[in-house]
Design a protein around this motif. Structure first.
Motif, PDB file in Angstrom:
ATOM      1  N   ASP A  13       0.800  -1.218   0.000  1.00  0.00           N
ATOM      2  CA  ASP A  13       0.000   0.000   0.000  1.00  0.00           C
ATOM      3  C   ASP A  13       0.835   1.271   0.000  1.00  0.00           C
ATOM      4  OD1 ASP A  13       1.049  -0.336   2.490  1.00  0.00           O
ATOM      5  OD2 ASP A  13      -0.813   0.020   3.594  1.00  0.00           O
ATOM      6  N   ALA A  14       2.126   1.186  -0.395  1.00  0.00           N
ATOM      7  CA  ALA A  14       2.982   2.364  -0.360  1.00  0.00           C
ATOM      8  C   ALA A  14       4.118   2.232  -1.359  1.00  0.00           C
ATOM      9  CB  ALA A  14       3.555   2.569   1.051  1.00  0.00           C
ATOM     10  N   ALA A  15       4.715   3.361  -1.701  1.00  0.00           N
ATOM     11  CA  ALA A  15       5.889   3.376  -2.581  1.00  0.00           C
ATOM     12  C   ALA A  15       7.133   3.144  -1.732  1.00  0.00           C
ATOM     13  CB  ALA A  15       5.961   4.698  -3.326  1.00  0.00           C
ATOM     14  N   VAL A  16       7.207   1.966  -1.136  1.00  0.00           N
ATOM     15  CA  VAL A  16       8.245   1.619  -0.173  1.00  0.00           C
ATOM     16  C   VAL A  16       8.753   0.219  -0.481  1.00  0.00           C
ATOM     17  CG1 VAL A  16       8.743   1.175   2.259  1.00  0.00           C
ATOM     18  CG2 VAL A  16       7.275   3.095   1.623  1.00  0.00           C
ATOM     19  N   VAL A  17      10.074   0.052  -0.420  1.00  0.00           N
ATOM     20  CA  VAL A  17      10.716  -1.248  -0.588  1.00  0.00           C
ATOM     21  C   VAL A  17      11.554  -1.520   0.655  1.00  0.00           C
ATOM     22  CG1 VAL A  17      12.273  -2.658  -1.976  1.00  0.00           C
ATOM     23  CG2 VAL A  17      10.787  -0.981  -3.091  1.00  0.00           C
ATOM     24  N   ASP A  18      11.254  -2.597   1.349  1.00  0.00           N
ATOM     25  CA  ASP A  18      12.002  -3.000   2.534  1.00  0.00           C
ATOM     26  C   ASP A  18      12.957  -4.128   2.170  1.00  0.00           C
ATOM     27  OD1 ASP A  18      10.911  -1.309   4.556  1.00  0.00           O
ATOM     28  OD2 ASP A  18       9.068  -2.489   4.480  1.00  0.00           O
ATOM     29  N   LEU A  19      14.169  -4.045   2.715  1.00  0.00           N
ATOM     30  CA  LEU A  19      15.198  -5.039   2.431  1.00  0.00           C
ATOM     31  C   LEU A  19      15.800  -5.542   3.730  1.00  0.00           C
ATOM     32  CD1 LEU A  19      15.794  -2.300   0.379  1.00  0.00           C
ATOM     33  CD2 LEU A  19      16.887  -4.174  -0.856  1.00  0.00           C
ATOM     34  N   SER A  20      16.178  -6.815   3.737  1.00  0.00           N
ATOM     35  CA  SER A  20      16.918  -7.363   4.869  1.00  0.00           C
ATOM     36  C   SER A  20      18.041  -8.246   4.347  1.00  0.00           C
ATOM     37  CB  SER A  20      16.003  -8.150   5.807  1.00  0.00           C
ATOM     38  OG  SER A  20      15.553  -9.331   5.198  1.00  0.00           O
ATOM     39  N   LEU A  21      19.141  -8.228   5.074  1.00  0.00           N
ATOM     40  CA  LEU A  21      20.295  -9.063   4.759  1.00  0.00           C
ATOM     41  C   LEU A  21      20.648  -9.850   6.006  1.00  0.00           C
ATOM     42  CD1 LEU A  21      22.696  -9.868   2.881  1.00  0.00           C
ATOM     43  CD2 LEU A  21      23.963  -7.990   3.959  1.00  0.00           C
ATOM     44  N   CYS A  22      20.551 -11.179   5.921  1.00  0.00           N
ATOM     45  CA  CYS A  22      20.911 -12.057   7.031  1.00  0.00           C
ATOM     46  C   CYS A  22      22.318 -12.605   6.783  1.00  0.00           C
ATOM     47  CB  CYS A  22      19.908 -13.200   7.155  1.00  0.00           C
ATOM     48  SG  CYS A  22      20.266 -14.344   8.513  1.00  0.00           S
ATOM     49  N   ILE A  23      23.211 -12.365   7.746  1.00  0.00           N
ATOM     50  CA  ILE A  23      24.614 -12.779   7.644  1.00  0.00           C
ATOM     51  C   ILE A  23      24.857 -13.899   8.640  1.00  0.00           C
ATOM     52  CG2 ILE A  23      27.015 -12.019   7.732  1.00  0.00           C
ATOM     53  CD1 ILE A  23      25.986  -9.128   7.464  1.00  0.00           C
ATOM     54  N   GLU A  24      25.308 -15.060   8.152  1.00  0.00           N
ATOM     55  CA  GLU A  24      25.614 -16.198   9.006  1.00  0.00           C
ATOM     56  C   GLU A  24      27.111 -16.476   8.944  1.00  0.00           C
ATOM     57  OE1 GLU A  24      22.765 -19.554   8.612  1.00  0.00           O
ATOM     58  OE2 GLU A  24      21.809 -18.278   7.095  1.00  0.00           O
ATOM     59  N   ALA A  25      27.780 -16.387  10.077  1.00  0.00           N
ATOM     60  CA  ALA A  25      29.226 -16.568  10.130  1.00  0.00           C
ATOM     61  C   ALA A  25      29.598 -18.026  10.277  1.00  0.00           C
ATOM     62  CB  ALA A  25      29.805 -15.762  11.289  1.00  0.00           C
ATOM     63  N   ARG A  26      30.705 -18.382   9.661  1.00  0.00           N
ATOM     64  CA  ARG A  26      31.259 -19.735   9.796  1.00  0.00           C
ATOM     65  C   ARG A  26      32.210 -19.807  10.984  1.00  0.00           C
ATOM     66  NH1 ARG A  26      32.408 -20.556   4.755  1.00  0.00           N
ATOM     67  NH2 ARG A  26      30.842 -22.167   4.344  1.00  0.00           N
ATOM     68  N   VAL A  27      32.960 -18.734  11.192  1.00  0.00           N
ATOM     69  CA  VAL A  27      33.920 -18.636  12.295  1.00  0.00           C
ATOM     70  C   VAL A  27      33.753 -17.264  12.932  1.00  0.00           C
ATOM     71  CG1 VAL A  27      35.576 -20.214  11.208  1.00  0.00           C
ATOM     72  CG2 VAL A  27      35.747 -17.748  10.786  1.00  0.00           C
ATOM     73  N   PRO A  28      34.170 -17.086  14.174  1.00  0.00           N
ATOM     74  CA  PRO A  28      34.124 -15.749  14.771  1.00  0.00           C
ATOM     75  C   PRO A  28      34.986 -14.789  13.950  1.00  0.00           C
ATOM     76  CG  PRO A  28      34.521 -17.415  16.453  1.00  0.00           C
ATOM     77  CD  PRO A  28      34.680 -18.102  15.131  1.00  0.00           C
ATOM     78  N   CYS A  29      34.438 -13.608  13.651  1.00  0.00           N
ATOM     79  CA  CYS A  29      35.177 -12.668  12.816  1.00  0.00           C
ATOM     80  C   CYS A  29      34.596 -11.270  12.972  1.00  0.00           C
ATOM     81  CB  CYS A  29      35.134 -13.086  11.344  1.00  0.00           C
ATOM     82  SG  CYS A  29      33.473 -13.292  10.672  1.00  0.00           S
ATOM     83  N   THR A  30      35.403 -10.291  12.602  1.00  0.00           N
ATOM     84  CA  THR A  30      34.961  -8.904  12.498  1.00  0.00           C
ATOM     85  C   THR A  30      35.305  -8.434  11.099  1.00  0.00           C
ATOM     86  OG1 THR A  30      35.285  -8.482  14.860  1.00  0.00           O
ATOM     87  CG2 THR A  30      35.201  -6.568  13.406  1.00  0.00           C
ATOM     88  N   LEU A  31      34.282  -8.046  10.331  1.00  0.00           N
ATOM     89  CA  LEU A  31      34.463  -7.713   8.926  1.00  0.00           C
ATOM     90  C   LEU A  31      33.781  -6.391   8.602  1.00  0.00           C
ATOM     91  CD1 LEU A  31      33.609 -11.150   7.256  1.00  0.00           C
ATOM     92  CD2 LEU A  31      35.892 -10.204   7.635  1.00  0.00           C
TER      93      LEU A  31
END
Length: 343
Positions: free
Chosen positions: A143-161
């Motif tokens: 009902d609106a001119a709106v686009v919602d996006l989501s990005l799910c990130i799954e890590a294999r090992v502990p990391c900071t990127l």
């Protein structure tokens, strides 16, 4: 902009009462996105690389073959260290050679959804990658001119990127005014982003985007496009306090970008104003990257700034196996009033 009746074989589209969007398997790139409203011309704000339908485009590899619109970058950034980067920027070694991450250069896999307004893609990354899987969901609000996006990130090992989203707006549709919320300091790239073609003075701090230190005069106003001079530049604004709006004055529309600023606190701007003269760019790419980021420019994979640099603590997102992290963002469009169409 030409908008085909049917998407290409490697893409899918959503039609809804306020527009149409197309999501591609390559890089999970989103574009075109066309917004509609009664009595208004259609509005297509996302850039599509000018070589996309040319033989030179078909000859490109990965990201460059399909360059368009918005896509996720995990990890974000280049994998080559600029030759003139000061020695005070300590060296880092990226885990692979894929600029903006493996996922930006490869085809994703469609996921089934039970909502006609939703598309979803996922990609499993190579075993040596610290990230195991990415999933991207795009939903048009019915009902609106709106686009919602989501990005799910799954890590294999502990990391900071370093992580970023990569919305890239077209600048070939007349005058554009960029409206910003309150923010922290702005920082220019530590070296010329494109040797011989960068306009901004490197390694400078500034407070206002309409007064950025430049090499060809006292300052550059990067809130108004097109610019008076062509260039290729990168800069970062820290700690944004709200969404960013691009007013397309000659189109009569505004596009707002909002995102989870607790995860991606800064905004990197890529001013690609016919600055790259070599193929396939050939001095014709006219676009503005408006990129929410947790990182240090696009350098976080190859360098760390000195301890006294304002971005020294921007190391990226900390990821833990078994604890998926979801990054959300939104595009919303609306027609401009007559007053808002003034520069």
């Amino acid at each position: 902009m030409f908008f085909p009746a049917e998407p290409p074989a490697d893409a899918r589209s959503i039609d809804w009462p306020h527009g149409r969007l197309t999501l591609h398997r390559l890089g999970a790139m989103l574009a075109p996105v066309v917004f509609t409203a009664p009595g208004q011309p259609d509005f297509s704000p996302m850039q599509i690389a000018p070589w996309h339908a040319e033989p030179i485009g078909a000859a490109q590899v990965g990201l460059m073959r399909g360059l368009r619109g918005d896509w996720p970058c995990v990890p974000f950034g280049r994998t080559d260290r600029p030759a003139d980067l000061p020695a005070s920027w300590s060296a880092r070694t990226p885990h692979d050679g894929w600029g903006h991450g493996y996922s930006a250069h490869h085809d994703w896999t469609w996921l089934a959804t039970d909502d006609p307004h939703t598309l979803a893609l996922t990609i499993a990354l190579p075993a040596a990658d610290p990230i195991a899987r990415l999933t991207r969901t795009v939903r048009a609000q019915p009902d609106a001119a709106v686009v919602d996006l989501s990005l799910c990130i799954e890590a294999r090992v502990p990391c900071t990127l370093p992580v970023a989203l990569h919305p890239t707006l077209r600048l070939d549709a007349g005058r554009v005014a960029l409206d910003l919320p309150p923010h922290g300091p702005g920082l220019s790239y530590p070296v010329p982003a494109e040797p011989g073609r960068s306009r901004l003075a490197p390694d400078q701090r500034f407070d206002r985007l309409d007064a950025v230190p430049a090499t060809d005069g006292p300052s550059a106003d990067l809130t108004r496009f097109p610019q008076s001079q062509d260039s290729e530049d990168l800069l970062q604004l820290m700690a944004l306090g709200g969404p960013v709006t691009a007013r397309y004055l000659d189109c009569g529309w505004a596009l707002a970008l909002d995102w989870d600023r607790a995860l991606l606190p800064d905004l990197m701007l890529w001013v690609s104003h016919r600055g790259r003269l070599y193929p396939p760019w050939n001095g014709r790419h006219l676009a503005l990257g408006v990129e929410p980021v947790s990182g240090v420019f696009d350098l976080g994979r190859v360098a760390a700034p000195p301890a006294d640099h304002p971005l020294s603590a921007r190391t990226g997102l900390t990821l833990t196996p078994g604890q998926p992290l979801v990054v959300r963002s939104r595009f919303s469009a609306r027609p401009l009033s007559a007053a808002e169409c003034q520069p």
